[in-house]
Design an enzyme around this catalytic site. Structure first.
Site, PDB file in Angstrom:
ATOM      1  N   CYS A   1       0.999  -1.126  -0.194  1.00  0.00           N
ATOM      2  CA  CYS A   1       0.084  -0.057   0.028  1.00  0.00           C
ATOM      3  C   CYS A   1       0.886   1.173   0.087  1.00  0.00           C
ATOM      4  CB  CYS A   1      -0.808  -0.012   1.166  1.00  0.00           C
ATOM      5  SG  CYS A   1      -2.133  -1.406   1.263  1.00  0.00           S
ATOM      6  N   ASP A   2       0.280   2.127  -0.522  1.00  0.00           N
ATOM      7  CA  ASP A   2       0.965   3.446  -0.775  1.00  0.00           C
ATOM      8  C   ASP A   2       0.786   4.520   0.487  1.00  0.00           C
ATOM      9  OD1 ASP A   2      -1.441   4.670  -1.469  1.00  0.00           O
ATOM     10  OD2 ASP A   2      -0.958   4.812  -3.527  1.00  0.00           O
ATOM     11  N   ILE A   3       1.036   5.588   0.532  1.00  0.00           N
ATOM     12  CA  ILE A   3       0.870   6.668   1.697  1.00  0.00           C
ATOM     13  C   ILE A   3      -0.581   7.021   1.863  1.00  0.00           C
ATOM     14  CG2 ILE A   3       1.206   8.809   0.148  1.00  0.00           C
ATOM     15  CD1 ILE A   3       2.747   9.632   2.809  1.00  0.00           C
TER      16      ILE A   3
END
Length: 130
Positions: free
Chosen positions: A17-19
């Protein structure tokens, strides 16, 4: 209902997952590739053995339409079907969130083959009995 040949259930890991807390767009390609390899394995086709025999299968084009986001911990299904188009084998792969069956991604993956260093006319796809 789609007429899929194969499906595999996977789960989103935190580091994918990204930010923003959603699966990074590049990670979806890994999910699709994993499903293709598992499909070949289910047909008793070894990607490694094909490579050792000088039969190189490679992606030439990918189209991905993102519909909904997956987040950490989501279980999901990658479902696929295939078609021949000239020298290409086309994988149509869809990703569905397991909990609500929501369509998250639609992809079209075009695969070509190189045999002993030369581009194939696609006959290898016939011999693989996919």
């Amino acid at each position: 209902m789609e007429d899929y040949l194969f499906e595999i259930q996977l789960k989103v890991r935190d580091y994918e997952c990204d930010i923003q807390g959603i699966v990074n767009n590049a990670v979806y390609q890994s999910y699709l590739e994993h499903a293709r390899h598992e499909y070949l394995q289910s047909k008793s086709i070894s990607f490694k053995q094909l490579t050792e025999e000088g039969k190189i299968l490679m992606v030439s084009r990918i189209e991905m339409d993102f519909k909904r986001s997956l987040t950490s911990g989501d279980s999901f299904l990658v479902k696929l079907k295939i078609a021949r188009q000239g020298i290409k084998l086309i994988f149509f792969e869809d990703i569905y969130r397991f909990s609500d069956q929501a369509l998250c991604l639609k992809a079209k993956v075009e695969v070509i083959a190189q045999i002993d260093g030369k581009l194939s006319r696609g006959e290898i796809f016939d011999t693989l009995n996919l």
